[in-house]
Design an enzyme around this catalytic site. Structure first.
Site, PDB file in Angstrom:
ATOM      1  N   GLU A  41       0.848  -1.188   0.000  1.00  0.00           N
ATOM      2  CA  GLU A  41       0.000   0.000   0.000  1.00  0.00           C
ATOM      3  C   GLU A  41       0.890   1.247   0.000  1.00  0.00           C
ATOM      4  O   GLU A  41       1.950   1.276   0.616  1.00  0.00           O
ATOM      5  CB  GLU A  41      -0.882  -0.004   1.255  1.00  0.00           C
ATOM      6  CG  GLU A  41      -1.807   1.203   1.364  1.00  0.00           C
ATOM      7  CD  GLU A  41      -2.598   1.218   2.660  1.00  0.00           C
ATOM      8  OE1 GLU A  41      -3.688   1.808   2.676  1.00  0.00           O
ATOM      9  OE2 GLU A  41      -2.127   0.645   3.666  1.00  0.00           O
ATOM     10  N   LYS A 113      -9.556   1.589  -2.347  1.00  0.00           N
ATOM     11  CA  LYS A 113      -9.773   1.052  -1.004  1.00  0.00           C
ATOM     12  C   LYS A 113     -11.155   1.430  -0.487  1.00  0.00           C
ATOM     13  O   LYS A 113     -11.526   2.610  -0.448  1.00  0.00           O
ATOM     14  CB  LYS A 113      -8.693   1.603  -0.077  1.00  0.00           C
ATOM     15  CG  LYS A 113      -8.732   1.089   1.353  1.00  0.00           C
ATOM     16  CD  LYS A 113      -7.553   1.690   2.120  1.00  0.00           C
ATOM     17  CE  LYS A 113      -7.502   1.247   3.569  1.00  0.00           C
ATOM     18  NZ  LYS A 113      -6.331   1.825   4.265  1.00  0.00           N
ATOM     19  N   CYS A 154      -5.203  -3.156   2.835  1.00  0.00           N
ATOM     20  CA  CYS A 154      -4.944  -2.875   4.247  1.00  0.00           C
ATOM     21  C   CYS A 154      -6.177  -3.084   5.143  1.00  0.00           C
ATOM     22  O   CYS A 154      -6.524  -4.210   5.462  1.00  0.00           O
ATOM     23  CB  CYS A 154      -4.369  -1.472   4.401  1.00  0.00           C
ATOM     24  SG  CYS A 154      -3.461  -1.211   5.955  1.00  0.00           S
TER      25      CYS A 154
END
Length: 274
Positions: A41, A113, A154
């Site tokens: 990330e 995300k 994440c």
């Protein structure tokens, strides 16, 4: 069987320096027989100083790190999953966006995300991603040389419904790039990644940031490759570098035959409160 390469890195505040680490890793991965490289990330820029970072933020078409990685993919004939880059959106906020690039340098998939990290940790650290980023609104699945890949980033790791949806749609492996803090990493990183692999009988490839960063943060490292039975195939510890794992889709078939979890899934009924 195909070989995956994982880049564990300590991204800093200079995109050009980060891009060189990434493109050097592409050359190494190709030279050692990998079909695809995975990066963490925020590979291209990791800087919580918003004013300083603003000088490097661009829209996708102008991003130099993305351009460098596309060129490297074509040059070395290897696929890449860029874990994510911070990119400007038209609404003035940012997207935390991952990319899958093929061996001709073409973008095959994009994923923003979905779940944003807004927390206050016992250590005193405070994170408010929603103040800067706009979350994504779609799950993404893409065919790659390693298999059908479901994309996550994440904090998405903590939301198993996303992985259920991706595996229901045909995913046999997940990419989970991250920049986990050390407290949350030590507590939850290994167990959650293994859980996502086991419950979907799928591979998980998790490229992570590691070490002390130029902006003052510290990340956990321990990039992992986990097989569909929950076995850890690779744990990179805390040192930056490139690691390798063999991805054998026969392991997916075997795990799903031994415990056919996908076949046994049922729609969740409405909860009855008594």
């Amino acid at each position: 069987m195909s070989r995956a390469a994982i880049l564990q890195m300590t991204s800093g505040i200079d995109p050009a320096a980060n891009a060189k680490v990434m493109t050097d890793a592409m050359a190494q991965a190709s030279g050692e027989g990998a079909a695809m490289l995975f990066t963490p990330e925020m590979s291209g820029l990791l800087d919580r100083d918003r004013k300083r970072a603003a000088a490097h933020l661009t829209q996708e078409a102008e991003d130099p790190v993305l351009a460098a990685m596309r060129d490297a993919a074509a040059k070395h004939g290897i696929w890449a999953h860029i874990g994510s880059l911070a990119l400007l959106r038209e609404d003035g906020k940012l997207a935390n966006r991952g990319f899958v690039i093929d061996d001709r340098g073409e973008i095959r998939a994009r994923y923003d995300k979905m779940h944003l990290f807004d927390v206050d940790l016992p250590t005193g650290e405070s994170w408010r991603e929603s103040a800067v980023y706009t979350g994504g609104d779609r799950a993404v699945l893409v065919d790659t040389p390693l298999g059908r890949l479901g994309l996550a980033i994440c904090y998405d790791l903590r939301f198993p419904d996303l992985f259920r949806a991706l595996s229901n749609a045909g995913a046999t492996l997940f990419a989970l790039p991250a920049a986990f803090t050390r407290p949350t990493g030590a507590a939850h990183w290994h167990v959650l990644l293994r859980a996502r692999a086991i419950e979907a009988a799928s591979f998980v490839i998790a490229a992570a940031q590691t070490g002390e960063h130029e902006d003052g943060r510290a990340t956990y490292g321990h990039s992992l490759a986990v097989d569909p039975w929950g076995e850890i195939l690779l744990d990179m510890g805390e040192a930056p570098g490139v690691g390798f794992a063999e991805i054998d889709q026969a392991r997916v078939t075997d795990a799903r035959a031994r415990v056919p979890v996908l076949q046994h899934r049922r729609p969740i009924p409405e909860v009855e409160t008594l």
